[in-house]
Write a protein that holds these residues in place. Structure first.
Motif, PDB file in Angstrom:
ATOM      1  N   GLY A  18       0.838  -1.191   0.000  1.00  0.00           N
ATOM      2  CA  GLY A  18       0.000   0.000   0.000  1.00  0.00           C
ATOM      3  C   GLY A  18       0.867   1.231   0.000  1.00  0.00           C
ATOM      4  O   GLY A  18       2.091   1.146   0.139  1.00  0.00           O
ATOM      5  N   PRO A  19       0.241   2.387  -0.113  1.00  0.00           N
ATOM      6  CA  PRO A  19       1.010   3.629  -0.039  1.00  0.00           C
ATOM      7  C   PRO A  19       1.519   3.849   1.385  1.00  0.00           C
ATOM      8  O   PRO A  19       0.852   3.493   2.347  1.00  0.00           O
ATOM      9  CB  PRO A  19       0.004   4.698  -0.450  1.00  0.00           C
ATOM     10  CG  PRO A  19      -1.338   4.094  -0.208  1.00  0.00           C
ATOM     11  CD  PRO A  19      -1.185   2.620  -0.366  1.00  0.00           C
ATOM     12  N   HIS A  54      -2.996   1.773   4.273  1.00  0.00           N
ATOM     13  CA  HIS A  54      -1.616   2.223   4.091  1.00  0.00           C
ATOM     14  C   HIS A  54      -0.629   1.293   4.796  1.00  0.00           C
ATOM     15  O   HIS A  54      -1.003   0.540   5.695  1.00  0.00           O
ATOM     16  CB  HIS A  54      -1.435   3.626   4.661  1.00  0.00           C
ATOM     17  CG  HIS A  54      -2.076   4.693   3.853  1.00  0.00           C
ATOM     18  ND1 HIS A  54      -3.433   4.915   3.846  1.00  0.00           N
ATOM     19  CD2 HIS A  54      -1.543   5.604   3.010  1.00  0.00           C
ATOM     20  CE1 HIS A  54      -3.706   5.928   3.043  1.00  0.00           C
ATOM     21  NE2 HIS A  54      -2.580   6.368   2.515  1.00  0.00           N
ATOM     22  N   VAL A  55       0.616   1.399   4.398  1.00  0.00           N
ATOM     23  CA  VAL A  55       1.713   0.796   5.147  1.00  0.00           C
ATOM     24  C   VAL A  55       2.196   1.879   6.105  1.00  0.00           C
ATOM     25  O   VAL A  55       2.677   2.932   5.677  1.00  0.00           O
ATOM     26  CB  VAL A  55       2.855   0.325   4.234  1.00  0.00           C
ATOM     27  CG1 VAL A  55       4.045  -0.133   5.068  1.00  0.00           C
ATOM     28  CG2 VAL A  55       2.380  -0.806   3.327  1.00  0.00           C
ATOM     29  N   LEU A  56       1.997   1.634   7.389  1.00  0.00           N
ATOM     30  CA  LEU A  56       2.386   2.597   8.413  1.00  0.00           C
ATOM     31  C   LEU A  56       3.868   2.438   8.724  1.00  0.00           C
ATOM     32  O   LEU A  56       4.314   1.366   9.128  1.00  0.00           O
ATOM     33  CB  LEU A  56       1.558   2.366   9.682  1.00  0.00           C
ATOM     34  CG  LEU A  56       1.930   3.215  10.898  1.00  0.00           C
ATOM     35  CD1 LEU A  56       1.729   4.698  10.625  1.00  0.00           C
ATOM     36  CD2 LEU A  56       1.124   2.765  12.112  1.00  0.00           C
ATOM     37  N   VAL A  57       4.623   3.502   8.505  1.00  0.00           N
ATOM     38  CA  VAL A  57       6.026   3.544   8.896  1.00  0.00           C
ATOM     39  C   VAL A  57       6.060   4.358  10.179  1.00  0.00           C
ATOM     40  O   VAL A  57       5.841   5.578  10.163  1.00  0.00           O
ATOM     41  CB  VAL A  57       6.910   4.189   7.797  1.00  0.00           C
ATOM     42  CG1 VAL A  57       8.366   4.240   8.249  1.00  0.00           C
ATOM     43  CG2 VAL A  57       6.766   3.419   6.483  1.00  0.00           C
ATOM     44  N   GLY A  81      -7.602  -0.101   9.465  1.00  0.00           N
ATOM     45  CA  GLY A  81      -6.231  -0.017   9.956  1.00  0.00           C
ATOM     46  C   GLY A  81      -5.214  -0.089   8.842  1.00  0.00           C
ATOM     47  O   GLY A  81      -5.563  -0.223   7.668  1.00  0.00           O
ATOM     48  N   PRO A  82      -3.952   0.013   9.204  1.00  0.00           N
ATOM     49  CA  PRO A  82      -2.899  -0.138   8.203  1.00  0.00           C
ATOM     50  C   PRO A  82      -2.860  -1.585   7.706  1.00  0.00           C
ATOM     51  O   PRO A  82      -3.286  -2.502   8.410  1.00  0.00           O
ATOM     52  CB  PRO A  82      -1.621   0.227   8.967  1.00  0.00           C
ATOM     53  CG  PRO A  82      -1.947  -0.030  10.403  1.00  0.00           C
ATOM     54  CD  PRO A  82      -3.410   0.229  10.554  1.00  0.00           C
ATOM     55  N   VAL A  83      -2.360  -1.780   6.485  1.00  0.00           N
ATOM     56  CA  VAL A  83      -2.242  -3.140   5.936  1.00  0.00           C
ATOM     57  C   VAL A  83      -0.952  -3.808   6.406  1.00  0.00           C
ATOM     58  O   VAL A  83      -0.828  -5.026   6.377  1.00  0.00           O
ATOM     59  CB  VAL A  83      -2.325  -3.158   4.395  1.00  0.00           C
ATOM     60  CG1 VAL A  83      -3.707  -2.709   3.933  1.00  0.00           C
ATOM     61  CG2 VAL A  83      -1.223  -2.323   3.752  1.00  0.00           C
ATOM     62  N   ALA A  84       0.018  -2.996   6.814  1.00  0.00           N
ATOM     63  CA  ALA A  84       1.299  -3.493   7.317  1.00  0.00           C
ATOM     64  C   ALA A  84       1.951  -2.372   8.124  1.00  0.00           C
ATOM     65  O   ALA A  84       1.582  -1.204   7.991  1.00  0.00           O
ATOM     66  CB  ALA A  84       2.217  -3.917   6.176  1.00  0.00           C
ATOM     67  N   MET A 122       4.785   3.654  -2.936  1.00  0.00           N
ATOM     68  CA  MET A 122       4.161   2.334  -2.865  1.00  0.00           C
ATOM     69  C   MET A 122       5.152   1.400  -2.169  1.00  0.00           C
ATOM     70  O   MET A 122       6.278   1.225  -2.625  1.00  0.00           O
ATOM     71  CB  MET A 122       3.815   1.808  -4.255  1.00  0.00           C
ATOM     72  CG  MET A 122       3.116   0.462  -4.232  1.00  0.00           C
ATOM     73  SD  MET A 122       1.620   0.400  -3.225  1.00  0.00           S
ATOM     74  CE  MET A 122       0.499   1.361  -4.199  1.00  0.00           C
ATOM     75  N   VAL A 123       4.715   0.833  -1.048  1.00  0.00           N
ATOM     76  CA  VAL A 123       5.583  -0.011  -0.234  1.00  0.00           C
ATOM     77  C   VAL A 123       4.996  -1.413  -0.144  1.00  0.00           C
ATOM     78  O   VAL A 123       3.813  -1.575   0.156  1.00  0.00           O
ATOM     79  CB  VAL A 123       5.755   0.585   1.188  1.00  0.00           C
ATOM     80  CG1 VAL A 123       6.582  -0.337   2.075  1.00  0.00           C
ATOM     81  CG2 VAL A 123       6.382   1.965   1.112  1.00  0.00           C
ATOM     82  N   THR A 124       5.839  -2.408  -0.427  1.00  0.00           N
ATOM     83  CA  THR A 124       5.460  -3.805  -0.256  1.00  0.00           C
ATOM     84  C   THR A 124       6.300  -4.381   0.877  1.00  0.00           C
ATOM     85  O   THR A 124       7.526  -4.362   0.807  1.00  0.00           O
ATOM     86  CB  THR A 124       5.688  -4.616  -1.542  1.00  0.00           C
ATOM     87  OG1 THR A 124       4.942  -4.028  -2.603  1.00  0.00           O
ATOM     88  CG2 THR A 124       5.268  -6.072  -1.355  1.00  0.00           C
TER      89      THR A 124
END
Length: 137
Positions: A18-19, A54-57, A81-84, A122-124
């Motif tokens: 996700g972004p 989103h991907v939460l950093v 929630g975030p996806v990762a 875009m982060v996987t």
């Protein structure tokens, strides 16, 4: 498109994309609106933004185990929630919440990842494979 890969270690197994939504401040899931995934903590860098999909950093977590688990459960149960999660400074409370919720999550990421990743990239996250892929237009 520019693609960069970074090594990491798994907290909770899984793969998601996700972004990116990037926070250099600690996150408290209890201060996220469950119906929308919007951060409602006043003066937080992510205030008014949704982490849904989103991907939460995240820099770190804050709050007790009950507060973190309850907050994450409520947003995840509504699919907001975030996806990762990519966690820079893992603490037992945040890590426990991620494990219980089985949310794909990693830590011990190559340090240059944090200066490279930007909101919207875009982060996987491939926790099992020990890899984060960042794609930028």
């Amino acid at each position: 498109m520019i693609t960069k890969n970074f090594k990491c270690e798994a907290i909770a197994a899984g793969k998601a994309a996700g972004p990116a939504i990037v926070s250099n401040e600690a996150i408290c899931f209890y201060l996220v609106e469950p119906e929308s995934g919007v951060v409602i903590e006043q003066k937080h860098v992510l205030e008014g933004r949704s982490m849904s999909g989103h991907v939460l950093v995240a820099h770190a977590g804050k709050g007790s185990s009950v507060v973190q688990m309850d907050g994450l459960f409520k947003i995840a149960a509504r699919g907001k929630g975030p996806v990762a999660v990519v966690l820079r400074n893992p603490d037992p409370v945040f890590v426990s919440a991620l494990l219980v919720m089985e949310l794909p999550s990693v830590y011990n990421v190559e340090e240059d990842f944090y200066s490279y990743v930007q909101d919207g990239d875009m982060v996987t996250v491939d926790a099992g494979g020990g890899n984060i892929k960042v794609e930028r237009q």
